[in-house]
Design a protein around this motif. Structure first.
Motif, PDB file in Angstrom:
ATOM      1  N   SER A  45      50.741  24.482  41.525  1.00  0.00           N
ATOM      2  CA  SER A  45      50.609  24.471  40.199  1.00  0.00           C
ATOM      3  C   SER A  45      51.929  25.088  39.453  1.00  0.00           C
ATOM      4  CB  SER A  45      49.333  25.210  39.931  1.00  0.00           C
ATOM      5  OG  SER A  45      48.298  24.606  40.127  1.00  0.00           O
ATOM      6  N   PRO A  46      51.784  24.856  38.124  1.00  0.00           N
ATOM      7  CA  PRO A  46      53.043  25.031  37.307  1.00  0.00           C
ATOM      8  C   PRO A  46      53.478  26.619  37.305  1.00  0.00           C
ATOM      9  CG  PRO A  46      51.846  23.493  36.061  1.00  0.00           C
ATOM     10  CD  PRO A  46      50.807  23.842  37.415  1.00  0.00           C
ATOM     11  N   ASN A  47      52.251  27.364  37.507  1.00  0.00           N
ATOM     12  CA  ASN A  47      52.449  28.850  37.428  1.00  0.00           C
ATOM     13  C   ASN A  47      52.813  29.411  38.970  1.00  0.00           C
ATOM     14  OD1 ASN A  47      50.100  28.826  39.256  1.00  0.00           O
ATOM     15  ND2 ASN A  47      49.123  29.650  37.680  1.00  0.00           N
ATOM     16  N   TYR A 108      57.198  19.828  34.719  1.00  0.00           N
ATOM     17  CA  TYR A 108      56.937  21.000  35.724  1.00  0.00           C
ATOM     18  C   TYR A 108      57.777  20.708  36.821  1.00  0.00           C
ATOM     19  CZ  TYR A 108      53.258  21.893  32.294  1.00  0.00           C
ATOM     20  OH  TYR A 108      52.534  22.119  31.193  1.00  0.00           O
TER      21      TYR A 108
END
Lengths: 340, 423
Positions: A45-47, A108
């Motif tokens: 995921s982006p994080n 991203y």
């Protein structure tokens, strides 16, 4: 233990477990084992959630890319034929036919890692190690001028990479921008003064033939335009080879009578021409300086530029990693000479 | 090369074939008169004399050879390879609303895989009390439902943004099918695993090499999403995700993950390739819309159309087409014969159904003159299908996906039809 039982057996076992049938549950299925979840749960995921340990840089990535990716995506991530281009297209999103790549469009970095790790290489998915994946992602970033070749990509450095189009997205706003306008009782009578046919599909002639007989009329025309001119005796085989290699250049450069400046300048008549003289093209500062210094694109100079563009002319806008093989350089030059 | 081959209009070929079969086809006010008796009636035909096939001639039947041209078709120049490509439903040749599986469009990202029921596993993990694995037979033991839904690729009509391009309803609007699905609500499985309130999304992925992954908001996941294993009464076809696929009613086809193998309850969207770099809508100023999942109301006249020209003369005819909305049921379809100047309300074959195809008919009479045919759908939200001009005013020319514009066919006095744009 459960995995040695058949499913009917496993289900029976779960039925006896404390949570089964509680709160309207059916008690079907069995608990997923940690090893099973680890095997399938690979999304990133982006994080950074989901990023594994490991690292890689563009130099390592370049070799893996040449081996496993370049047959479709091209040596420089420029894409061959209709296969996706992974590099280039910077600042084209508000143009006609924008070129959407990791460099120009993807918001991203996690998406690149996630996709390469889970879905690539095409036909051999899921075989890349985490280190290889980091290296490949680094090479794709390098191809897009987003990192230097000594940048080591890892879980720790992931967030150091800035994505050009990170702020380029808005969440679906059709309710405000469209639905409000296009609701209500529509016009039924005399809704327009005049109706004219403004475009016909027949003109383009791109619909597949139902009988399977397909004359590529458009392709024939193009090849006529690009037919070699008999100014000097050229090596036809080498011209043909150069034409193929020129596919790598086509996303930025056009050549021929109808050529226009794109990301790169028109290349018609480039051999023997002074540098930096194509009308309407915005050259880099360094190219302008070289032109003022009297640079002429002789075959030797072109070959040197093509071999390692960024080393030959520091600060050039040409985001092309280079043509290493001398034969390829010669072929391109022969092709450039062949087009009037 | 014959003249017919040179004129690559599909309608011209079909028209010539049709015209030959239909004979003069002259229309008079009243029934036509035959000059000579029809031998098909006056003479005993072989099929009326001899015996046909026995019951087991085709254990699983295919369409008759006489309908051999009603097939899925591919546009080769669209993609690099058929393994990661799309083909199109022959909607110009179908009627009613249910799409037979055998000719329903296919879209693969890494090819259609062969996955046996015995080898099938579905995992639910992430923010759940108990991560679970289901076998195929487990799924069949949950209470199941039947629903008819359309599945439309977000790229349907995508080639038409910049101008009229492909000449046939199959190619402009054929990335759609409509089937009756049998399956278990995703909600049931999420409840079985005990989804946690921190979970705002589910991430779904397929078992094929592309492992096409998409994030779906929990609200939708709990609403009407199905884990489906039958379509139109029989097992899914391999190309549609056998043995199990996801059905996401009204939302773009890419989310209908085939061969679904994993559902992960998560806090934030994964922002996978298919929901960032693809299936997002770039506007004229270069910004792009994301999460444009719902397929807005849309319609198309399927007949007459370029591949289905008028093959009879003046007089009674049926203008027919399909309408659908990802935001609910179709309530009305209007048809224009003059390029949108004047409209008549068509007859819906039956009342529109939620997120399913609706068949419309305009029973009319053709005067043999040119027609500029359009259809315009309205759904239960009051939304009216926009013109291409209206869409372009908001989105520009580079949007690629989610093109639900009004389609125009120019039908000439000889019955041939062509994809055009009008002022």
């Amino acid at each position: 233990m459960l995995k040695y039982l058949n499913f009917i057996g496993a289900t029976a076992l779960i039925l006896a477990a404390p949570s089964a049938y509680a709160g309207g549950k059916h008690g079907l299925g069995r608990s997923a084992l940690p090893e099973e979840i680890a095997a399938w749960d690979g999304d990133v995921s982006p994080n950074g959630k989901g990023l594994p340990a490991g690292s890689g840089d563009a130099l390592v990535g370049e070799e893996i890319f040449a081996d496993k990716c370049a047959s479709c995506h091209g040596d420089f991530a420029e894409g061959i034929d209709n296969w996706p281009k992974l590099a280039g297209g910077i600042d084209t999103l508000d143009h006609d036919d924008p070129l959407k790549t990791v460099g120009s469009y993807w918001p991203y970095l996690s998406t690149t890692f996630d996709y390469v790790k889970r879905s690539m290489p095409f036909g051999n998915a899921g075989t890349l190690t985490d280190d290889e994946t980091y290296a490949l992602v680094a090479y794709i970033l390098y191809s897009n001028d987003m990192i230097e070749d000594d940048f080591v990509l890892s879980k720790e450095t992931f967030s150091d990479v800035a994505m050009r189009n990170a702020d380029g997205f808005i969440i679906d706003d059709r309710a405000e921008t469209e639905y409000a306008k296009w609701t209500g009782e529509p016009c039924m009578q005399n809704c327009k003064d005049d109706v004219k046919v403004t475009m016909r599909a027949m003109v383009l002639d791109v619909t597949p033939s139902e009988t399977g007989i397909d004359t590529p009329a458009a392709a024939e025309e193009t090849s006529q335009e690009e037919a070699p001119a008999a100014v000097e005796v050229l090596d036809a085989e080498l011209v043909e080879k150069g034409k193929k290699i020129f596919k790598k250049c086509k996303s930025c450069h056009q050549i021929g009578a109808k050529a226009k400046n794109k990301t790169g300048p028109i290349l018609t008549g480039i051999i023997g021409s002074p540098a930096g003289v194509v009308d309407g093209f915005k050259y880099s500062k360094s190219m302008k300086a070289a032109a003022e210094g009297g640079l002429v694109w002789t075959e030797e100079q072109i070959a040197a530029f093509l071999a390692k563009p960024k080393a030959y002319l520091k600060g050039t806008k040409m985001s092309f990693a280079g043509l290493k093989k001398e034969q390829d350089q010669l072929a391109i030059i022969e092709y450039l000479k062949s087009v009037e | 090369m014959s003249d017919i081959d040179k004129d690559r209009s599909p309608s011209r070929r079909a028209f010539l074939q049709g015209a030959a079969a239909a004979g003069a086809g002259a229309f008079a006010a009243g029934n036509a008169q035959a000059a000579t008796p029809d031998p098909l009636i006056t003479e005993v035909q072989p099929w009326a004399q001899e015996l046909g096939d026995g019951v087991d001639a085709t254990p699983y039947g295919l369409p008759t050879a006489h309908e051999g041209d009603v097939i899925r078709r591919n546009v080769e120049w669209l993609t690099a390879d058929t393994i990661s490509s799309i083909n199109f439903t022959p909607i110009h040749a179908l009627d009613g609303t249910i799409t037979p599986q055998g000719c329903a469009f296919e879209r693969h990202h890494s090819g259609a895989i062969d996955l046996k029921k015995e080898d099938y596993r579905l995992m639910i993990n992430g923010l759940v009390d108990t991560p679970l694995v289901f076998s195929y037979s487990d799924l069949e033991r949950f209470p199941r439902e039947n629903h008819v839904y359309f599945c439309e690729c977000a790229a349907n009509t995508g080639m038409e943004w910049a101008g009229a391009q492909l000449n046939g309803a199959q190619f402009t609007h054929g990335m759609i099918h409509n089937m009756e699905y049998t399956g278990v609500p995703l909600r049931t499985l999420l409840e079985e695993a005990g989804y946690q309130t921190a979970g705002k999304w589910v991430f779904v992925e397929g078992a094929d090499a592309s492992s096409n992954g998409r994030s779906i908001p929990m609200e939708k996941a709990l609403d009407d999403v199905l884990i489906a294993f039958k379509a139109n009464g029989e097992a899914l076809r391999k190309e549609h995700g056998y043995p199990v696929r996801l059905v996401v009613p009204g939302w773009e086809g890419n989310m209908w993950v085939k061969w679904i193998r994993r559902i992960e309850v998560i806090e934030n969207a994964v922002e996978s390739r298919e929901e960032t770099s693809k299936y997002t809508d770039t506007l004229a100023d270069g910004t792009s819309r994301k999460w444009t999942w719902a397929m807005d109301a849309k319609s198309v006249v399927t007949s007459p159309s370029p591949q289905a020209p008028i093959t009879h003369g003046k007089g009674p005819m049926v203008i027919s087409g399909l309408a659908w909305s990802g935001n609910g049921a179709i309530t009305r379809v209007d048809v224009s014969k003059d390029g949108g100047k004047n409209w008549e309300t068509a007859r819906l074959a039956k009342p529109g159904e939620n997120k399913a195809l609706t068949r419309f008919y305009l029973d009319t009479s053709w005067d043999g003159e040119e027609m500029i045919l359009q259809s315009r759908a309205m759904d239960e939200t009051g939304y009216v299908q926009p013109t291409k001009t209206q869409l372009r005013e908001v989105r520009g020319l580079n949007s690629v996906y989610h093109n639900n514009c009004i389609q125009t066919w120019l039908v000439r006095s000889n019955g041939q039809a062509e994809n055009v744009e009008v002022s």
